[in-house]
Design an enzyme around this catalytic site. Structure first.
Site: not given
Length: 350
Positions: A80, A112, A234
């Protein structure tokens, strides 16, 4: 079988404790740290960015196993926080690791999960025979506006995985993705910091998509949590991965090796990939690893991975590069002023 040939990670040594951030903004440090399950987060050095960390992660992967640079046919860097809006980070990585110019390279962006999207692309290219090796990297210098909730966890780090067919240390048996247009998190062109949809971050963001990908994969390969030794999710904080693991039926013991966020923070595109690297650091032949990334916007990639005998052979030397645990040791702590300088929140006048 297509799989992981070698891997490497990189985490800066600098850290800031969440209580130090809370001190500056007058927040309750105890409530924040207990609510997020994070004690401290990594901070880049003054000369570090997504590209330098991607290079270090790739170099650490190559230290563990000698891979023919001329046979690297693709490099994908998910992030990002690419240093340039128009100039690929992947090309910089390729030059830095002396890869052949006869390759395809691109930068990926999907919040992500951009790094795991790179793994999927490499799986397809290697599996089809178009390339011999592909490099997939998730690397980020995560951003959070001063005093915003994101600032407490936005960290720095990355991991690199080289994908191929030659005696992989971990076979990538299957992968699926679950994707919708859910604007739970975004950053418009020209904006320095991302914004988030608050309550939409958990539902319908993280949990809906993670559960969707996991259940889709289980349905396709007829597996369940009991079939795995380890699981990596995650980790934007410590609470979300532990909660979704429990909802799915995974145990705390299965996710513990890959749950590095309490001492690292959220490395965005590097988060689930560093968790996988930490798990591979201690994995043994025959271990089964489940991975589910998540990217706001929103989507999730899930993987069924099996560790092979080659991880304990002379083909790879895991000790030739620092483990994730090694990278988390001996931190250098910063106060908020130095942290703000390192993160570019304040800059020196020329």
């Amino acid at each position: 079988m297509v799989g992981i040939i070698t891997y490497g990670a990189y985490i800066p040594r600098y850290r800031i404790k969440l209580e130090e951030i809370a001190r500056v903004w007058g927040d309750n440090a105890h409530d924040i740290t207990s609510g997020l399950g994070v004690k401290e987060k990594s901070v880049p050095d003054l000369d570090e960015d997504t590209a330098t960390m991607a290079v270090e992660a790739a170099r650490n992967a190559l230290k563990r196993r000698d891979v023919d640079r001329e046979a690297i046919g693709a490099i994908y860097v998910g992030s990002e926080s690419h240093p340039y809006a128009v100039k690929p980070t992947a090309c910089t990585v390729g030059e830095a690791i002396a890869a052949t110019p006869n390759m395809t390279a691109a930068d990926y962006e999907f919040a992500c999960k951009a790094g795991t999207a790179g793994i999927q692309a490499c799986m397809g290219l290697v599996g089809s025979g178009m390339i011999k090796y592909g490099v997939a990297i998730g690397s980020d210098v995560a951003q959070g506006a001063p005093s915003d909730a994101l600032e407490y966890t936005a960290a720095a780090g990355g991991a690199a995985f080289i994908i191929g067919k030659d005696d992989p240390i971990a076979e990538l048996h299957h992968t699926v993705s679950f994707t919708t247009d859910t604007p739970d998190f975004w950053r418009r062109e020209g904006q320095s910091y991302p914004r988030h949809g608050g309550r939409f971050t958990g539902e319908p963001g993280y949990f809906k998509h993670t559960m969707g990908a996991v259940n889709l994969l289980f349905d396709q390969i007829d597996k369940s949590p009991k079939d795995y030794d380890y699981a990596v999710f995650h980790q934007p904080n410590a609470k979300f991965p532990q909660k979704v693991a429990k909802m799915l039926g995974f145990t705390p013991e299965q996710i513990r090796p890959g749950l590095v966020v309490p001492r690292l923070g959220n490395t965005y595109s590097g988060a689930s990939m560093i968790g996988l690297a930490a798990t591979l650091d201690i994995a043994k032949a025959g271990d089964r690893i489940f991975v589910a990334s998540f990217g706001s916007g929103a989507g999730s990639d899930a993987f069924d991975i099996e560790v092979t005998d080659h991880i304990e052979s002379d083909l790879i030397n895991r000790k030739a590069a620092p483990s994730v645990e090694d990278l988390l040791k001996n931190p250098i702590y910063l106060d908020y002023a130095l942290y703000a300088r390192h993160k570019g929140k304040i800059v020196m006048q020329e």
